[in-house]
Design a protein around this motif. Structure first.
Motif, PDB file in Angstrom:
ATOM      1  N   ASP A   1      43.542  47.348  53.145  1.00 42.61           N
ATOM      2  CA  ASP A   1      42.261  48.045  53.325  1.00 42.61           C
ATOM      3  C   ASP A   1      41.062  47.195  52.927  1.00 42.61           C
ATOM      4  O   ASP A   1      39.950  47.438  53.405  1.00 42.61           O
ATOM      5  CB  ASP A   1      42.242  49.341  52.500  1.00 42.61           C
ATOM      6  CG  ASP A   1      43.256  50.361  53.015  1.00 42.61           C
ATOM      7  OD1 ASP A   1      43.705  50.200  54.170  1.00 42.61           O
ATOM      8  OD2 ASP A   1      43.587  51.299  52.265  1.00 42.61           O
ATOM      9  N   ILE A   2      41.255  46.230  52.035  1.00 43.86           N
ATOM     10  CA  ILE A   2      40.109  45.426  51.576  1.00 43.86           C
ATOM     11  C   ILE A   2      40.232  43.972  52.024  1.00 43.86           C
ATOM     12  O   ILE A   2      39.478  43.114  51.551  1.00 43.86           O
ATOM     13  CB  ILE A   2      39.957  45.489  50.046  1.00 43.86           C
ATOM     14  CG1 ILE A   2      41.149  44.808  49.357  1.00 43.86           C
ATOM     15  CG2 ILE A   2      39.774  46.908  49.559  1.00 43.86           C
ATOM     16  CD1 ILE A   2      40.884  44.466  47.912  1.00 43.86           C
ATOM     17  N   ALA A   3      41.166  43.690  52.927  1.00 47.06           N
ATOM     18  CA  ALA A   3      41.396  42.304  53.354  1.00 47.06           C
ATOM     19  C   ALA A   3      40.119  41.650  53.882  1.00 47.06           C
ATOM     20  O   ALA A   3      39.781  40.518  53.521  1.00 47.06           O
ATOM     21  CB  ALA A   3      42.494  42.257  54.414  1.00 47.06           C
TER      22      ALA A   3
ATOM     23  N   TRP B   1      36.649  37.798  38.750  1.00 48.72           N
ATOM     24  CA  TRP B   1      36.693  38.108  40.180  1.00 48.72           C
ATOM     25  C   TRP B   1      37.876  39.015  40.499  1.00 48.72           C
ATOM     26  O   TRP B   1      37.741  39.984  41.251  1.00 48.72           O
ATOM     27  CB  TRP B   1      36.782  36.795  40.972  1.00 48.72           C
ATOM     28  CG  TRP B   1      36.747  36.974  42.450  1.00 48.72           C
ATOM     29  CD1 TRP B   1      35.656  37.249  43.232  1.00 48.72           C
ATOM     30  CD2 TRP B   1      37.863  36.896  43.349  1.00 48.72           C
ATOM     31  NE1 TRP B   1      36.012  37.334  44.552  1.00 48.72           N
ATOM     32  CE2 TRP B   1      37.369  37.124  44.669  1.00 48.72           C
ATOM     33  CE3 TRP B   1      39.224  36.642  43.183  1.00 48.72           C
ATOM     34  CZ2 TRP B   1      38.188  37.104  45.786  1.00 48.72           C
ATOM     35  CZ3 TRP B   1      40.032  36.633  44.308  1.00 48.72           C
ATOM     36  CH2 TRP B   1      39.516  36.858  45.596  1.00 48.72           C
ATOM     37  N   VAL B   2      39.028  38.735  39.922  1.00 47.10           N
ATOM     38  CA  VAL B   2      40.216  39.561  40.141  1.00 47.10           C
ATOM     39  C   VAL B   2      39.997  40.967  39.594  1.00 47.10           C
ATOM     40  O   VAL B   2      40.285  41.966  40.263  1.00 47.10           O
ATOM     41  CB  VAL B   2      41.454  38.908  39.484  1.00 47.10           C
ATOM     42  CG1 VAL B   2      42.633  39.886  39.496  1.00 47.10           C
ATOM     43  CG2 VAL B   2      41.838  37.623  40.217  1.00 47.10           C
TER      44      VAL B   2
ATOM     45  N   ALA C   1      42.600  47.851  41.176  1.00 46.68           N
ATOM     46  CA  ALA C   1      44.027  47.915  41.498  1.00 46.68           C
ATOM     47  C   ALA C   1      44.337  47.457  42.918  1.00 46.68           C
ATOM     48  O   ALA C   1      45.510  47.402  43.308  1.00 46.68           O
ATOM     49  CB  ALA C   1      44.536  49.344  41.299  1.00 46.68           C
ATOM     50  N   ASP C   2      43.288  47.100  43.696  1.00 47.42           N
ATOM     51  CA  ASP C   2      43.524  46.678  45.076  1.00 47.42           C
ATOM     52  C   ASP C   2      43.968  45.229  45.183  1.00 47.42           C
ATOM     53  O   ASP C   2      44.278  44.751  46.276  1.00 47.42           O
ATOM     54  CB  ASP C   2      42.253  46.862  45.915  1.00 47.42           C
ATOM     55  CG  ASP C   2      41.992  48.330  46.226  1.00 47.42           C
ATOM     56  OD1 ASP C   2      42.972  49.055  46.458  1.00 47.42           O
ATOM     57  OD2 ASP C   2      40.820  48.738  46.227  1.00 47.42           O
TER      58      ASP C   2
ATOM     59  N   GLU D   1      43.279  42.398  29.728  1.00 48.88           N
ATOM     60  CA  GLU D   1      41.939  42.945  29.944  1.00 48.88           C
ATOM     61  C   GLU D   1      42.002  44.394  30.385  1.00 48.88           C
ATOM     62  O   GLU D   1      41.180  45.222  29.974  1.00 48.88           O
ATOM     63  CB  GLU D   1      41.196  42.109  30.992  1.00 48.88           C
ATOM     64  CG  GLU D   1      40.806  40.729  30.539  1.00 48.88           C
ATOM     65  CD  GLU D   1      39.864  40.752  29.353  1.00 48.88           C
ATOM     66  OE1 GLU D   1      38.915  41.589  29.365  1.00 48.88           O
ATOM     67  OE2 GLU D   1      40.057  39.961  28.414  1.00 48.88           O
ATOM     68  N   ALA D   2      43.006  44.734  31.235  1.00 48.55           N
ATOM     69  CA  ALA D   2      43.156  46.118  31.687  1.00 48.55           C
ATOM     70  C   ALA D   2      43.479  47.040  30.508  1.00 48.55           C
ATOM     71  O   ALA D   2      42.952  48.158  30.410  1.00 48.55           O
ATOM     72  CB  ALA D   2      44.247  46.205  32.750  1.00 48.55           C
TER      73      ALA D   2
END
Length: 315
Positions: free
Chosen positions: A246-248, A284-285, A290-291, A307-308
């Motif tokens: 969906d975010i490609a 950036w990640v 979660a995507d 970090e999460a």
């Protein structure tokens, strides 16, 4: 390119470059040296004063200058859009010069070409997107840096890096001999010989502070050519990331500096990045939530997980 266009182009090339060998002209215009010999003969017979020096090449007689040539609508549009680009990416002085040059170009166009140029240009717009936008500080620094380059004066600035050096510091004061300015991935970058590191380094203008031009002089290396310069590659760590389908497109369009290649798969987009340290991609990640999943290296997966967990505790 037809013969008439090539004859004009040969004269312009000689006017611009001085002495040119038949082999050089043949390579530039993608033809044979025999054809170039015939073209030179045709130009000479037409009254163009071309001088041939055995072993050196051809040149125009000193004092000969081709009168200004006319532009097609497409050529005029290309120049005017180039002026828009200079206004957006360069300093205020060059921006003003670009505006002035654009006005002169429009003024000399025949009315029919001017109308066609205006029509074509109305269908094209150059927007300053995120990867093209130049910060105020960068624009302020371009002018003194290019003057320092031309005057062969050293410069001093405070420099901040994303990741700390081996000594743990992210900030340092640099005295450098500036060799040239280039745009790398949409960011202005200074190529300079660094006194601190005793090596040729790249410095992004957006990370500079307190820039000053010094009285100290330097000698520009005779063997250095900015257009041929290729910085030493020091990004040796590969990072593999998987993004949800969906975010490609968003990931592809993010223009991340470190992205090297993409692979489309049914389960998502696989992105390969090349970095100096995996942590350079951490923020950036995390920004994709979660995507996005880090596939490797394991050390970056651990940092994202840490970090999460901190974010969960914070909320």
């Amino acid at each position: 390119m037809n013969k008439t266009d090539r004859l004009l182009a040969i004269v312009l090339e000689l006017q611009r470059k001085g002495v040119r060998r038949a082999e050089d002209l043949a390579a530039k215009f993608e033809t044979s040296t025999r054809t170039i010999y015939r073209d030179i003969q045709a130009l000479s017979e037409a009254g163009v004063p071309i001088i041939g020096a055995p072993g050196l090449g051809y040149s125009l007689m000193e004092g000969y200058f081709l009168p200004p040539v006319s532009f097609t609508a497409e050529e005029a549009v290309a120049l005017l859009i180039g002026g828009d680009f200079v206004e957006q990416k360069f300093d205020v002085e060059y921006g003003a010069k670009a505006q002035s040059a654009s006005g002169k170009i429009e003024a000399i166009l025949p009315e029919s070409v001017r109308r066609e140029t205006s029509r074509v240009r109305s269908t094209i717009r150059l927007l300053a997107t995120n990867d093209m936008r130049v910060g105020v500080r960068e624009k302020q620094y371009i002018e003194p840096l290019r003057r320092a380059i031309l005057e062969e004066r050293k410069v001093r600035f405070h420099y901040s890096k994303n990741m700390p050096e081996a000594d743990g510091n992210r900030h340092s004061v640099r005295d450098v001999a500036p060799y040239g300015l280039v745009i790398v991935h949409g960011s202005w970058t200074l190529i300079a010989q660094c006194d601190l590191r005793q090596d040729l380094r790249q410095f992004r203008l957006s990370r500079m502070n307190d820039l000053s031009v010094l009285e100290d002089r330097f000698t520009y290396p005779v063997d250095f050519n900015l257009h041929n310069h290729r910085p030493a590659e020091d990004r040796h760590v590969l990072v593999r990331i998987q993004a949800n389908p969906d975010i490609a497109d968003k990931v592809k369009g993010s223009s991340n500096y470190y992205m090297e290649s993409f692979e489309d798969h049914e389960d998502g987009l696989y992105v390969t990045c090349r970095v100096r340290q995996p942590e350079e991609l951490l923020q950036w990640v995390l920004g994709w939530g979660a995507d996005v999943v880090v596939l490797e290296p394991e050390s970056l997966r651990d940092r994202v997980r840490e970090e999460a967990e901190k974010m969960v505790r914070r909320y």
